[in-house]
Design an enzyme around this catalytic site. Sequence first.
Site, PDB file in Angstrom:
ATOM      1  N   ASP A  82       0.828  -1.185   0.010  1.00 31.50           N
ATOM      2  CA  ASP A  82      -0.057  -0.049  -0.113  1.00 31.50           C
ATOM      3  C   ASP A  82       0.795   1.271  -0.054  1.00 31.50           C
ATOM      4  OD1 ASP A  82       0.784  -1.037   2.614  1.00 31.50           O
ATOM      5  OD2 ASP A  82      -0.833   0.305   3.726  1.00 31.50           O
ATOM      6  N   GLU A 140      -0.581  -2.237   4.955  1.00 31.66           N
ATOM      7  CA  GLU A 140       0.082  -2.443   6.035  1.00 31.66           C
ATOM      8  C   GLU A 140      -0.066  -1.153   7.019  1.00 31.66           C
ATOM      9  OE1 GLU A 140       3.259  -1.536   9.081  1.00 31.66           O
ATOM     10  OE2 GLU A 140       3.071  -0.521   7.142  1.00 31.66           O
ATOM     11  N   GLU A 141      -0.193   0.166   6.245  1.00 30.01           N
ATOM     12  CA  GLU A 141      -0.320   1.364   7.178  1.00 30.01           C
ATOM     13  C   GLU A 141      -1.528   1.328   7.884  1.00 30.01           C
ATOM     14  OE1 GLU A 141       2.145   3.370   6.998  1.00 30.01           O
ATOM     15  OE2 GLU A 141       3.314   2.979   5.126  1.00 30.01           O
ATOM     16  N   HIS A 366       7.059   8.697   4.976  1.00 31.93           N
ATOM     17  CA  HIS A 366       5.843   9.461   5.107  1.00 31.93           C
ATOM     18  C   HIS A 366       6.053  10.955   4.630  1.00 31.93           C
ATOM     19  CE1 HIS A 366       3.741   6.050   7.630  1.00 31.93           C
ATOM     20  NE2 HIS A 366       4.584   5.525   6.693  1.00 31.93           N
TER      21      HIS A 366
HETATM   22 ZN   LIG Z   1       4.968   3.575   6.569  1.00 29.07          ZN
HETATM   23 ZN   LIG Z   2       6.314   1.053   5.774  1.00 29.67          ZN
END
Ligand SMILES: [Zn+2]
Ligand SMILES: [Zn+2]
Length: 395
Positions: A82, A140-141, A366
């Site tokens: 993702d 995953e996030e 991020h």
């Molecule tokens: Zn991340």
């Molecule tokens: Zn990551």
Amino acid sequence: MIPYAVIEAESECLSEEAIRLRRDFHAHPELGFQEHRTAGIIARYCAGLGLEVKTGVARTGVTALLRGALPGRTVMLRADMDALPIQELTDADYRSTTPGVMHACGHDGHMAILLGTASLLAAHRHALRGNVLFVFQPAEENLGGARLMIEEGVLGNPAVDAAFGLHLISILPRGYIGTCRGPFMAAMDTFTIRVRGRSGHSAMPDGSVDAISLSARIIAGLGEGVRQGLPPGSRHLVNIGMVRGGSAPNIVADLVEMEGTVRCLDEQDHPKIPELMDGFLRKTAQACGGSCELIYEHGYPLTVNDPAMTEIVMAAGSLVVGADHVMDLPPSMASEDMSFYLQEVPGCFFFVGAGHPDAASNAPHHNPQFTIDEKALDVGLKMLASTAASFLNTG
Ligand SMILES: [Zn+2]
Ligand SMILES: [Zn+2]
């Protein structure tokens, strides 16, 4: 057995392919559980290698099984798929073409590395003892795609004996590997606290209970209140990240809501934290005549590396980058849903340095300027291929 010299020789042209794949994923990022295009590319690629492909696992996940010619155990290698809700601000030719969505954590690289690894190992299936399960996991996030993959039986058929996964990381320069035996990444939970008082005129506060001043006591004391209930040196953090409350300047506030996170690296301390928070909140609220409600949600568990599996990764690291570039890292307060697999089977999660040699051009994960040094894909590919080969050979 696939000798390391073979992995090294073949990774060179495969990592060029991995760079091409990574750039394509990067240009077309998709958020958690929406990785439809990404999954299609992965499934076609793996089918082309002759692997047994399953799609729609945990909604948008893909698994691909390579059966070696010789009987043996099953090792799982995992990549997350993702992207993040971030508007990319780099000027790369292959920057995101989807407004407001960006691969800003390196998951595009993880998928490309795993596809390159699949290609390398599939070409040597005649020499492979046992099976390799390539797991492409959505979300995953924060959304915990790993948990859903386990619920849908990813570890069961064939039964997975060990699991390995990596994260490209910009704080470590390219050419370095890092991991840690035992707890490596923190458990992470989220909470909401509702603080209730009794409203009234701010000029005549008698009989009212000010939820804002009660909240101020909570904000100032919550961390210490939890710490006092745990042994000295306990590795945890309680952070309040959002506060909302009150309705007008001249009204005593009757409601404040706060939201925050708990992170913990100690397995024995982690389950005690909600209770300690609750105890502190009750005591503080009672002293002021108000009340508090705690809504606590368990998130990702602690990521715990099995010591023997970590040795396999570190030995692979010595071959790939040299023993002096294999770092024994301190545990991190960040969290990872790789933890769900590592609760079920032994394994190891490790970092692959992807920082540019010029440190000034490294942005944090991020961040809209995030980039990786793509030469790290070659390191990741060699790491996964040699870790899997070494695990299967020692069974
Ligand atoms: Zn991340
Ligand atoms: Zn990551």
